[in-house]
Write an enzyme that holds these catalytic residues in place. Structure first.
Site, PDB file in Angstrom:
ATOM      1  N   ALA A   1       0.831  -1.199   0.000  1.00  0.00           N
ATOM      2  CA  ALA A   1       0.000   0.000   0.000  1.00  0.00           C
ATOM      3  C   ALA A   1       0.872   1.258   0.000  1.00  0.00           C
ATOM      4  O   ALA A   1       1.829   1.366   0.768  1.00  0.00           O
ATOM      5  CB  ALA A   1      -0.898  -0.007   1.232  1.00  0.00           C
TER       6      ALA A   1
ATOM      7  N   CYS B   1      -3.590  -9.141   5.798  1.00  0.00           N
ATOM      8  CA  CYS B   1      -3.387  -7.804   6.368  1.00  0.00           C
ATOM      9  C   CYS B   1      -3.634  -7.820   7.884  1.00  0.00           C
ATOM     10  O   CYS B   1      -4.710  -8.211   8.338  1.00  0.00           O
ATOM     11  CB  CYS B   1      -4.296  -6.789   5.683  1.00  0.00           C
ATOM     12  SG  CYS B   1      -4.064  -5.125   6.352  1.00  0.00           S
TER      13      CYS B   1
ATOM     14  N   LYS C   1      -3.135 -14.334  -0.953  1.00  0.00           N
ATOM     15  CA  LYS C   1      -1.928 -14.049  -0.163  1.00  0.00           C
ATOM     16  C   LYS C   1      -2.322 -14.109   1.311  1.00  0.00           C
ATOM     17  O   LYS C   1      -3.286 -13.463   1.715  1.00  0.00           O
ATOM     18  CB  LYS C   1      -1.381 -12.674  -0.519  1.00  0.00           C
ATOM     19  CG  LYS C   1      -0.140 -12.286   0.266  1.00  0.00           C
ATOM     20  CD  LYS C   1       0.521 -11.067  -0.362  1.00  0.00           C
ATOM     21  CE  LYS C   1       1.768 -10.636   0.390  1.00  0.00           C
ATOM     22  NZ  LYS C   1       1.473  -9.841   1.574  1.00  0.00           N
TER      23      LYS C   1
ATOM     24  N   ASN D   1       7.239 -15.638   0.871  1.00  0.00           N
ATOM     25  CA  ASN D   1       7.495 -14.216   1.139  1.00  0.00           C
ATOM     26  C   ASN D   1       7.926 -13.996   2.594  1.00  0.00           C
ATOM     27  O   ASN D   1       7.494 -14.711   3.483  1.00  0.00           O
ATOM     28  CB  ASN D   1       6.194 -13.440   0.821  1.00  0.00           C
ATOM     29  CG  ASN D   1       6.200 -12.015   1.352  1.00  0.00           C
ATOM     30  OD1 ASN D   1       5.342 -11.660   2.157  1.00  0.00           O
ATOM     31  ND2 ASN D   1       7.120 -11.200   0.911  1.00  0.00           N
TER      32      ASN D   1
HETATM   33  C1  LIG Z   1       4.209  -0.330   3.702  1.00  0.00           C
HETATM   34  C2  LIG Z   1       3.663  -1.713   3.464  1.00  0.00           C
HETATM   35  C3  LIG Z   1       2.492  -1.869   2.755  1.00  0.00           C
HETATM   36  C4  LIG Z   1       1.968  -3.152   2.536  1.00  0.00           C
HETATM   37  N1  LIG Z   1       0.801  -3.279   1.833  1.00  0.00           N
HETATM   38  C5  LIG Z   1       0.313  -4.523   1.555  1.00  0.00           C
HETATM   39  C6  LIG Z   1      -0.851  -4.688   0.757  1.00  0.00           C
HETATM   40  O1  LIG Z   1      -1.457  -3.728   0.268  1.00  0.00           O
HETATM   41  N2  LIG Z   1      -1.266  -5.974   0.532  1.00  0.00           N
HETATM   42  C7  LIG Z   1      -0.616  -7.076   1.045  1.00  0.00           C
HETATM   43  O2  LIG Z   1      -1.032  -8.201   0.807  1.00  0.00           O
HETATM   44  N3  LIG Z   1       0.488  -6.930   1.792  1.00  0.00           N
HETATM   45  C8  LIG Z   1       0.981  -5.697   2.032  1.00  0.00           C
HETATM   46  N4  LIG Z   1       2.139  -5.562   2.750  1.00  0.00           N
HETATM   47  C9  LIG Z   1       2.893  -6.780   3.132  1.00  0.00           C
HETATM   48  C10 LIG Z   1       3.923  -7.131   2.036  1.00  0.00           C
HETATM   49  O3  LIG Z   1       3.287  -7.491   0.848  1.00  0.00           O
HETATM   50  C11 LIG Z   1       4.832  -8.287   2.492  1.00  0.00           C
HETATM   51  O4  LIG Z   1       4.039  -9.414   2.711  1.00  0.00           O
HETATM   52  C12 LIG Z   1       5.603  -7.973   3.769  1.00  0.00           C
HETATM   53  O5  LIG Z   1       6.199  -6.696   3.698  1.00  0.00           O
HETATM   54  C13 LIG Z   1       6.676  -9.047   4.021  1.00  0.00           C
HETATM   55  O6  LIG Z   1       7.606  -9.071   2.970  1.00  0.00           O
HETATM   56  P1  LIG Z   1       9.075  -8.397   3.155  1.00  0.00           P
HETATM   57  O7  LIG Z   1       9.645  -8.937   4.451  1.00  0.00           O
HETATM   58  O8  LIG Z   1       9.830  -8.838   1.919  1.00  0.00           O
HETATM   59  O9  LIG Z   1       8.862  -6.914   3.218  1.00  0.00           O
HETATM   60  C14 LIG Z   1       2.651  -4.304   3.016  1.00  0.00           C
HETATM   61  C15 LIG Z   1       3.845  -4.132   3.726  1.00  0.00           C
HETATM   62  C16 LIG Z   1       4.357  -2.861   3.962  1.00  0.00           C
HETATM   63  C17 LIG Z   1       5.650  -2.733   4.724  1.00  0.00           C
END
Ligand SMILES: Cc1cc2nc3c(=O)[nH]c(=O)nc-3n(C[C@H](O)[C@H](O)[C@H](O)COP(=O)(O)O)c2cc1C
Length: 318
Positions: free
Chosen positions: A23, A105, A143, A204
């Site tokens: 987001a 989420c 997801k 992920n």
């Molecule tokens: C700022 C931010 C916004 C995110 N927005 C979403 C989103 O809109 N939909 C979603 O499924 N996950 C969202 N996530 C989760 C990420 O898709 C991801 O699952 C999470 O950051 C873990 O991956 P990473 O450790 O590689 O960052 C968001 C994470 C962050 C930090």
């Protein structure tokens, strides 16, 4: 990691490396950047299926895509199957080939309204959402997280439910809701889920370099990886993993982003978007704090460009 395409029914994802939905970040320009660098699929940020009825400017921005985006995947947030079905079958999403359902989420308001990670403890409703979405005829992906709490994991059971309800692919964030965004992912939970289904699984959580991606693949047996925050800091990770040649430095990438943002958005939105992605791109650099402060004080793209030039000075070849 071994790079390979992933087939989802009639659609082939060119690589098994995905940009995570985020987001405030994964709007059209960023998705185009990740696609160019080698990401096989990039999702829009979560879009409230219920809010689509307003068809306002905010939704139009979130749903912006063009024929240049090869794989078009929109992520929906919703807990009501009827609303999801209406959204999935509606005109507004007609350009998207893939609908991803957000079942991870952790945000309290989302959770309290029975959406996102709340679905981890309501599998019948999660299944009804997937089936409702499938009635659109589109490819459906889900997801989710490994569970609400790490000592009560549901990843394998949830994965099986997704497959039985008709999901074409799942992405598993290897953390629980209570972990939010910190801590090492639970590889064993992703591995158990992967072993329980025959649809493709993306793993992920916490991937911060190519070695982490290798480790994720080895420990989980997943079909591919999904990268979130680190890809904002270093979008070149997609090129590093897929072997795609890249000539542009960070400054050049930002200028491309500026051009795309201005072509599709108004200037205030473009400015705020560029500030957000530049903040991530300049992470861990000398003087980042001061540059960030300046970025948030400046009021025009011209001023922003001067800050970009100073911040990425060693990379600016003009
Ligand atoms: C700022 C931010 C916004 C995110 N927005 C979403 C989103 O809109 N939909 C979603 O499924 N996950 C969202 N996530 C989760 C990420 O898709 C991801 O699952 C999470 O950051 C873990 O991956 P990473 O450790 O590689 O960052 C968001 C994470 C962050 C930090």
């Amino acid at each position: 990691m071994h790079i390979k395409p992933i087939r989802l029914r009639n659609l082939i994802l060119p690589s098994n490396v995905a940009m995570a939905p985020m987001a405030g970040y994964t709007c059209y320009p960023l998705r185009m950047l990740c696609q160019k660098l080698g990401a096989g699929i990039c999702f829009t940020e979560m879009v409230s299926a219920n809010a689509l009825k307003y068809n306002d400017q905010a939704n139009r921005r979130l749903l912006l895509t063009t024929p240049k985006e090869r794989i078009k995947a929109v992520q929906l947030l919703e807990g009501d199957p009827g609303i999801v079905e209406r959204a999935a079958c509606g005109e507004l999403l007609s350009e998207f080939d893939i609908i991803d359902l957000n079942m991870g989420c952790p945000v309290p308001n989302v959770f309290k309204s029975g959406q996102g990670s709340a679905l981890l403890s309501d599998m019948p409703r999660a299944a009804a959402l997937i089936r409702a979405c499938r009635r659109s005829g589109k490819i459906v992906t889900v997801k989710f997280r490994i569970g609400l709490k790490e000592d009560e994991p549901v990843a394998a059971e949830f994965a099986r439910m997704c497959e039985q309800a008709g999901a074409d692919m799942i992405s598993i964030h290897g953390r629980s809701r209570s972990m939010m965004y910190d801590g090492a992912p639970y590889y064993d939970q992703i591995q158990l889920a992967k072993a329980s289904v025959s649809i493709p699984v993306l793993a992920n959580g916490g991937i911060c370099n190519c070695k982490d991606a290798d480790k994720m693949m080895e420990r989980t047996g997943a079909d591919g990886v999904m990268i979130g925050r680190y890809a904002l800091e270093n979008p070149y990770i997609f090129a590093q993993l897929t072997g795609r040649p890249v000539r542009e430095d960070r400054y050049a990438l930002l200028k491309e982003q500026e051009e795309l943002a201005l072509r599709h958005y108004d200037e205030p939105f473009a400015l705020s978007y560029l500030r957000s992605i530049a903040s991530y791109l300049m992470k861990k650099r000398k003087g980042t704090k001061a540059y960030k402060q300046k970025m948030y004080q400046c009021g025009s793209l011209k001023e922003l460009d001067l800050i970009f030039r100073a911040a990425f000075a060693e990379e600016v070849s003009l």
